[in-house]
Design a protein around this motif. Structure first.
Motif, PDB file in Angstrom:
ATOM      1  N   GLU A  80       0.831  -1.276   0.323  1.00 20.03           N
ATOM      2  CA  GLU A  80       0.080   0.622   0.290  1.00 20.03           C
ATOM      3  C   GLU A  80       1.174   1.371  -0.177  1.00 20.03           C
ATOM      4  OE1 GLU A  80      -0.285  -2.128   2.270  1.00 20.03           O
ATOM      5  OE2 GLU A  80      -2.478  -3.138   1.542  1.00 20.03           O
ATOM      6  N   GLU A  81       2.624   1.263   0.590  1.00 17.89           N
ATOM      7  CA  GLU A  81       3.349   2.056   0.679  1.00 17.89           C
ATOM      8  C   GLU A  81       3.520   2.883  -0.968  1.00 17.89           C
ATOM      9  OE1 GLU A  81       5.566   2.305   3.585  1.00 17.89           O
ATOM     10  OE2 GLU A  81       4.789   2.153   4.889  1.00 17.89           O
ATOM     11  N   ALA A  82       3.332   1.684  -1.779  1.00 20.55           N
ATOM     12  CA  ALA A  82       3.785   2.052  -3.174  1.00 20.55           C
ATOM     13  C   ALA A  82       2.840   3.292  -4.138  1.00 20.55           C
ATOM     14  CB  ALA A  82       3.524   0.883  -4.526  1.00 20.55           C
ATOM     15  N   PRO A  83       3.921   4.035  -5.465  1.00 20.09           N
ATOM     16  CA  PRO A  83       2.896   4.914  -5.773  1.00 20.09           C
ATOM     17  C   PRO A  83       1.668   4.670  -6.384  1.00 20.09           C
ATOM     18  CG  PRO A  83       5.581   4.904  -5.824  1.00 20.09           C
ATOM     19  CD  PRO A  83       5.081   3.638  -5.057  1.00 20.09           C
ATOM     20  N   ALA A  84       0.673   5.668  -5.898  1.00 19.61           N
ATOM     21  CA  ALA A  84      -0.664   5.082  -6.375  1.00 19.61           C
ATOM     22  C   ALA A  84      -0.898   4.937  -7.363  1.00 19.61           C
ATOM     23  CB  ALA A  84      -2.090   5.872  -5.689  1.00 19.61           C
ATOM     24  N   GLU A  85       0.132   5.885  -8.056  1.00 17.97           N
ATOM     25  CA  GLU A  85      -0.327   6.375  -9.866  1.00 17.97           C
ATOM     26  C   GLU A  85       1.266   6.377 -10.312  1.00 17.97           C
ATOM     27  OE1 GLU A  85      -2.611  10.222 -10.365  1.00 17.97           O
ATOM     28  OE2 GLU A  85      -3.860   9.195  -8.838  1.00 17.97           O
ATOM     29  N   PRO A  86       1.351   5.939 -11.959  1.00 21.56           N
ATOM     30  CA  PRO A  86       1.831   6.147 -13.049  1.00 21.56           C
ATOM     31  C   PRO A  86       2.648   7.574 -12.838  1.00 21.56           C
ATOM     32  CG  PRO A  86       0.506   5.190 -13.919  1.00 21.56           C
ATOM     33  CD  PRO A  86       0.328   5.349 -12.202  1.00 21.56           C
ATOM     34  N   GLN A  99       5.226  -2.712 -12.000  1.00 25.22           N
ATOM     35  CA  GLN A  99       4.564  -3.044 -10.450  1.00 25.22           C
ATOM     36  C   GLN A  99       3.873  -4.796 -10.408  1.00 25.22           C
ATOM     37  OE1 GLN A  99       4.232  -1.099  -7.579  1.00 25.22           O
ATOM     38  NE2 GLN A  99       5.249  -0.271  -9.205  1.00 25.22           N
ATOM     39  N   ASP A 100       3.407  -5.441 -10.624  1.00 23.83           N
ATOM     40  CA  ASP A 100       3.796  -7.275 -10.463  1.00 23.83           C
ATOM     41  C   ASP A 100       5.329  -7.566 -10.775  1.00 23.83           C
ATOM     42  OD1 ASP A 100       0.763  -6.724 -10.748  1.00 23.83           O
ATOM     43  OD2 ASP A 100       0.419  -6.951 -12.581  1.00 23.83           O
ATOM     44  N   LEU A 101       5.548  -6.985 -11.541  1.00 22.96           N
ATOM     45  CA  LEU A 101       6.967  -7.697 -11.454  1.00 22.96           C
ATOM     46  C   LEU A 101       7.944  -7.050 -10.195  1.00 22.96           C
ATOM     47  CD1 LEU A 101       9.396  -9.457 -13.164  1.00 22.96           C
ATOM     48  CD2 LEU A 101       9.865  -7.756 -14.355  1.00 22.96           C
ATOM     49  N   GLU A 102       8.005  -5.971  -9.952  1.00 21.76           N
ATOM     50  CA  GLU A 102       8.459  -6.389  -8.951  1.00 21.76           C
ATOM     51  C   GLU A 102       7.439  -6.625  -7.678  1.00 21.76           C
ATOM     52  OE1 GLU A 102       7.907  -2.020  -7.542  1.00 21.76           O
ATOM     53  OE2 GLU A 102       9.682  -1.657  -6.669  1.00 21.76           O
ATOM     54  N   ALA A 103       6.200  -6.864  -7.343  1.00 21.16           N
ATOM     55  CA  ALA A 103       6.293  -7.536  -6.294  1.00 21.16           C
ATOM     56  C   ALA A 103       6.596  -9.176  -6.201  1.00 21.16           C
ATOM     57  CB  ALA A 103       4.421  -7.090  -6.388  1.00 21.16           C
ATOM     58  N   ALA A 104       6.566  -9.284  -7.496  1.00 16.86           N
ATOM     59  CA  ALA A 104       6.551 -10.491  -7.714  1.00 16.86           C
ATOM     60  C   ALA A 104       7.807 -11.621  -7.602  1.00 16.86           C
ATOM     61  CB  ALA A 104       6.586 -11.517  -9.725  1.00 16.86           C
TER      62      ALA A 104
END
Length: 172
Positions: A80-86, A99-104
């Motif tokens: 949730e602390e990740a930036p909300a928008e590009p 974001q998906d890749l970074e989380a994976a």
């Protein structure tokens, strides 16, 4: 300026990038880089000049990180602390993929994430990664293959839980 100091400073951007990807938090990454440089500077006389200084520094960073993990569990940055928008002007679809890749990558076990980042981001050769992490080259290749397979499976929607209907059996 001392040429060894210049060589260390030249590696600083890559050390920061690797540390940031490894720990996922800017402040912790800066601390990791600082601890790495401090240890490297005090042990610079031990570097024999064989191979790349960068690989030697990544090895020190790996050892510093292992020491940190042994002392205290790594802090996790909530998603949730990740930036909300590009960023403005960016492609939202690509930002979501990123974001998906970074989380994976963050979900990978530490030993697989380290190898993946050193090979794919820092573009070190397998031998350099093996030297940096203090493991055989075959282990580097194995960890990299498992990391890639997990990322591929997660991308295709696989979960970590065992599939229904599968069971363990004893092989004698």
């Amino acid at each position: 300026m001392d040429p060894r100091a210049q060589a260390l400073l030249a590696c600083l951007p890559r050390l920061r990038r690797y540390a940031r990807a490894l720990v996922g938090d800017a402040a912790q990454a800066d601390d990791l880089v600082q601890d790495t440089l401090e240890r490297a500077w005090t042990r610079l006389h031990q570097w024999r000049g064989e191979g790349e200084l960068r690989a030697w520094l990544f090895g020190i960073m790996h050892n510093v990180r292992v020491d940190q993990l042994r002392r205290a569990p790594a802090a996790v940055v909530p998603l949730e602390e990740a930036p909300a928008e590009p960023a403005q002007g960016g492609d939202p679809a690509r930002w979501l993929e990123w974001q998906d890749l970074e989380a994976a990558v963050a979900r990978l076990p530490d030993e697989q994430r380290e190898v993946l980042l050193l090979v794919c981001v820092e573009e070190l050769r397998y031998e350099e990664v093996a030297q940096a992490l203090g493991v055989p080259v075959g282990t580097v290749m194995s960890r990299l293959a498992r990391a890639r397979e997990k990322l591929r499976a997660w991308r295709n929607g696989a979960r970590d839980e065992p599939r229904a209907g599968t069971s363990l059996r004893v092989v004698k």
